[in-house]
Design an enzyme around this catalytic site. Sequence first.
Site, mmCIF file in Angstrom:
data_model
loop_
_atom_site.group_PDB
_atom_site.id
_atom_site.type_symbol
_atom_site.label_atom_id
_atom_site.label_comp_id
_atom_site.label_asym_id
_atom_site.label_seq_id
_atom_site.Cartn_x
_atom_site.Cartn_y
_atom_site.Cartn_z
ATOM 1 N N SER A 43 45.240 42.665 76.621
ATOM 2 C CA SER A 43 46.149 43.815 76.678
ATOM 3 C C SER A 43 45.362 45.105 76.545
ATOM 4 O O SER A 43 44.641 45.288 75.567
ATOM 5 C CB SER A 43 47.150 43.750 75.531
ATOM 6 O OG SER A 43 47.937 42.628 75.687
ATOM 7 N N GLY A 44 45.512 45.984 77.516
ATOM 8 C CA GLY A 44 44.790 47.251 77.456
ATOM 9 C C GLY A 44 45.750 48.398 77.216
ATOM 10 O O GLY A 44 45.733 49.069 76.181
ATOM 11 N N ARG A 45 46.624 48.586 78.197
ATOM 12 C CA ARG A 45 47.622 49.656 78.140
ATOM 13 C C ARG A 45 48.365 49.662 76.794
ATOM 14 O O ARG A 45 48.561 50.714 76.195
ATOM 15 C CB ARG A 45 48.616 49.363 79.278
ATOM 16 C CG ARG A 45 49.588 50.417 79.620
ATOM 17 C CD ARG A 45 50.540 49.834 80.666
ATOM 18 N NE ARG A 45 49.939 49.640 81.956
ATOM 19 C CZ ARG A 45 49.814 50.586 82.885
ATOM 20 N NH1 ARG A 45 50.257 51.789 82.650
ATOM 21 N NH2 ARG A 45 49.271 50.325 84.048
ATOM 22 N N TYR A 90 77.067 83.955 105.710
ATOM 23 C CA TYR A 90 76.614 85.227 106.284
ATOM 24 C C TYR A 90 75.335 85.741 105.607
ATOM 25 O O TYR A 90 74.506 86.385 106.253
ATOM 26 C CB TYR A 90 77.732 86.274 106.240
ATOM 27 C CG TYR A 90 78.743 86.032 107.346
ATOM 28 C CD1 TYR A 90 78.352 86.141 108.683
ATOM 29 C CD2 TYR A 90 80.052 85.666 107.070
ATOM 30 C CE1 TYR A 90 79.257 85.875 109.708
ATOM 31 C CE2 TYR A 90 80.964 85.405 108.084
ATOM 32 C CZ TYR A 90 80.557 85.505 109.406
ATOM 33 O OH TYR A 90 81.427 85.244 110.429
ATOM 34 N N ALA A 91 75.203 85.460 104.321
ATOM 35 C CA ALA A 91 73.969 85.882 103.623
ATOM 36 C C ALA A 91 72.770 85.189 104.273
ATOM 37 O O ALA A 91 71.731 85.809 104.541
ATOM 38 C CB ALA A 91 74.054 85.525 102.144
ATOM 39 N N CYS A 106 43.896 74.272 93.881
ATOM 40 C CA CYS A 106 44.449 74.848 95.111
ATOM 41 C C CYS A 106 44.931 73.691 95.964
ATOM 42 O O CYS A 106 44.352 73.391 97.005
ATOM 43 C CB CYS A 106 43.371 75.607 95.864
ATOM 44 S SG CYS A 106 42.477 76.706 94.818
ATOM 45 N N ASP A 107 45.928 73.001 95.515
ATOM 46 C CA ASP A 107 46.375 71.800 96.216
ATOM 47 C C ASP A 107 47.864 71.644 95.964
ATOM 48 O O ASP A 107 48.303 71.664 94.813
ATOM 49 C CB ASP A 107 45.622 70.583 95.663
ATOM 50 C CG ASP A 107 45.797 69.364 96.534
ATOM 51 O OD1 ASP A 107 46.951 69.020 96.841
ATOM 52 O OD2 ASP A 107 44.778 68.751 96.905
ATOM 53 N N GLY A 111 48.871 43.078 80.917
ATOM 54 C CA GLY A 111 50.234 43.157 81.433
ATOM 55 C C GLY A 111 51.298 43.463 80.397
ATOM 56 O O GLY A 111 52.445 43.722 80.761
ATOM 57 N N TYR A 144 43.740 54.304 81.116
ATOM 58 C CA TYR A 144 43.384 54.501 82.532
ATOM 59 C C TYR A 144 43.146 55.956 82.962
ATOM 60 O O TYR A 144 42.309 56.204 83.825
ATOM 61 C CB TYR A 144 44.421 53.862 83.475
ATOM 62 C CG TYR A 144 44.559 52.369 83.280
ATOM 63 C CD1 TYR A 144 43.511 51.514 83.606
ATOM 64 C CD2 TYR A 144 45.711 51.814 82.732
ATOM 65 C CE1 TYR A 144 43.625 50.147 83.428
ATOM 66 C CE2 TYR A 144 45.832 50.444 82.537
ATOM 67 C CZ TYR A 144 44.789 49.615 82.886
ATOM 68 O OH TYR A 144 44.898 48.272 82.695
HETATM 69 N N1 PLP Z 1 42.791 42.018 82.517
HETATM 70 C C1 PLP Z 1 42.624 42.129 83.845
HETATM 71 C C2 PLP Z 1 41.912 41.060 84.573
HETATM 72 C C3 PLP Z 1 43.137 43.228 84.527
HETATM 73 O O1 PLP Z 1 42.991 43.346 85.849
HETATM 74 C C4 PLP Z 1 43.809 44.237 83.785
HETATM 75 C C5 PLP Z 1 44.364 45.436 84.437
HETATM 76 O O2 PLP Z 1 44.981 45.458 85.431
HETATM 77 C C6 PLP Z 1 43.944 44.074 82.404
HETATM 78 C C7 PLP Z 1 43.422 42.958 81.806
HETATM 79 C C8 PLP Z 1 44.656 45.082 81.557
HETATM 80 O O3 PLP Z 1 46.000 45.146 81.863
HETATM 81 P P1 PLP Z 1 46.996 45.986 80.979
HETATM 82 O O4 PLP Z 1 46.389 47.311 80.768
HETATM 83 O O5 PLP Z 1 48.228 46.024 81.761
HETATM 84 O O6 PLP Z 1 47.192 45.259 79.688
#
Ligand code: PLP
Length: 630
Positions: free
Chosen positions: A339-341, A403-404, A491-492, A289, A528
Amino acid sequence: AALYKIDGWGAPYFSVNASGNVSVRPFGAATLAHQEIDLLKIVRKVSDPKSSGGLGLQMPLIVRLPDVLKSRLESLQSAFDLAVQSQGYKAHYQGVYPVKCNQDRFVVEDIVRFGSAFRFGLEAGSKPELLLAMSCLCKGSPDAYLICNGFKDVEYISLALFARKLSLNTVIVLEQEEELDLVINLSKKFSVRPVIGVRAKLRTKHSGHFGSTSGEKGKFGLTTTQILRVVRKLKEVDMLDCLQLLHFHIGSQIPSTSLLTDGVSEAAQIYCELVRLGAHMQVIDIGGGLGIDYDGSKSSESDISVGYSLEDYAAAVVQAVRLVCDRRCIKHPIICSESGRAIVSHHSVLIFEAVSASAYESPSITSFGLENFVEGLPVEARADYGNLSDAAIKGEYETCLFYADQLKQRCVNQFKEGSLGMEQLAAVDGVCDVVSKALGAADPVRTYHVNLSIFTSIPDFWGIGQLFPIVPIHRLDQRPSMRGILSDLTCDSDGKIDKFIGGESSLPLHELEGDGRYYLGMFLGGAYEEAIGGLHNLFGGPSVVRVSQSDGPHSFVVTRAVPGPSCSDVLRIMQHEPELMFETLKHRAEECMDGSSIAANAALASSLDRSFHNMPYLVVGASSSCSLTA
Ligand code: PLP
């Protein structure tokens, strides 16, 4: 740089250099001037087969920057170390990386290697993720956590117990109450004493897009009643000492530290209660998060920004846990985060090319002759044209546009009925374009066609409207004279980007120059996007290079280069057999091309062969003529 707000979202890693190109400071603020890496130089080096050591890789391209990854990881650790030290917290921070954010082998291996000095671990949410995390952690710190989240079956739990047997510091986190019986039974069967965690469903709810996993109705985790039942059951089977970790996850992109404090404090109370109930609690795992400021606005009001820094985040977490535990005289737990993101977003840049732009043809009616045009119009349309001319002479602009518009509509209807020719319809379009342009009502936004699949490479834009900063990686010393939206190769009609950071519906862009190339970068997309991306229209992933800072002549070295999946590769994923397909087509060609010259047949056969081996994306410019004459 200001036009694209690079200082806001890019600092301290991305900036514009004296040549007008985006450059990377791989170590963040600690980067020296000569260590900066020019992104355009990377593109030239890896895409040009003729440059020294050139690799001839096809676009699009992901540039991975392991130095940036290291810097992010160390910054996160330092932020928590600082908070622990300055607040007199009596335990340490020990994070894990949730591999779901980017499971690429080298990303995960880098994180384990860079983080091993501070016992950084991994989190897995499925069986293949657990398998990769187990094998990567064999080379990591023995204390690093292996957190096992997600839905679990017998196989998943057996694997996690096996990991414990391998002396990996494994914690099985119960996401569903039913998982407990499996853990108890299987641990007896394999005689492994498990370490167990529980994921709590907090009452604290994050209201943004990513908050649907939080709150009492969230998808995962145990309610208060369920946690109490787990404690009771573990006590009955004499395994309460195995319960050592409390986990929760409020949702991705937590917007503010006040929400964070709220959630962490609630979880810290549950932690203290579990201690009171007799569990041997050691760790509070605050989930992911930690947010990214995609638009540089530092706002807590938007899904794509956050109103805090890494330091603010760490300080808020440490303080919330400390205050609750101190009040209840409970020993401070180890703080773990997932933390991933925040760890992987910055480290990769997606570079793609704009190959053409919708031409804004200078409006003209002369080619078909004005007299013929007016003469040939039906009576009502001729009246519209007369009114349009009168209004133009009088300077009545609104009337002109009226008018155009009416003239055009009438002529289109006549064309549909078959009573107006194509030349006259084109002339009417020309008249209306001249009027719109003269009155400033023409749409100045062009469509730039990009050699990319948004479904494959920016799926979050298509799926959830997530915005990422997109910037030309060169020519930033010239003021862009156009505005454009980006339209991809699929093609979308959804394969386009027409929303940009800052609430803009178009992007400032430069005019495409003759045979010059125009490269755009999408930044902060390291999390992601790669695993979520699909194969729409059978466009596979981009080529990938790993680039590290070096003190050599170029300030960088390419340590790994992998072309993206070929047409054969993507066909195989859909169960086709490219080798058989090739033979079928070749056989058919032999039957059909009897009369052609041997050389022409051979050229067609080799072009067929290339079609299977090249990537599905457009082969643009020099390399296209080169591959066709090869
Ligand atoms: N841990 C859990 C259980 C998650 O579901 C998530 C992603 O939603 C994360 C960690 C990673 O979250 P973030 O990428 O926001 O840090």
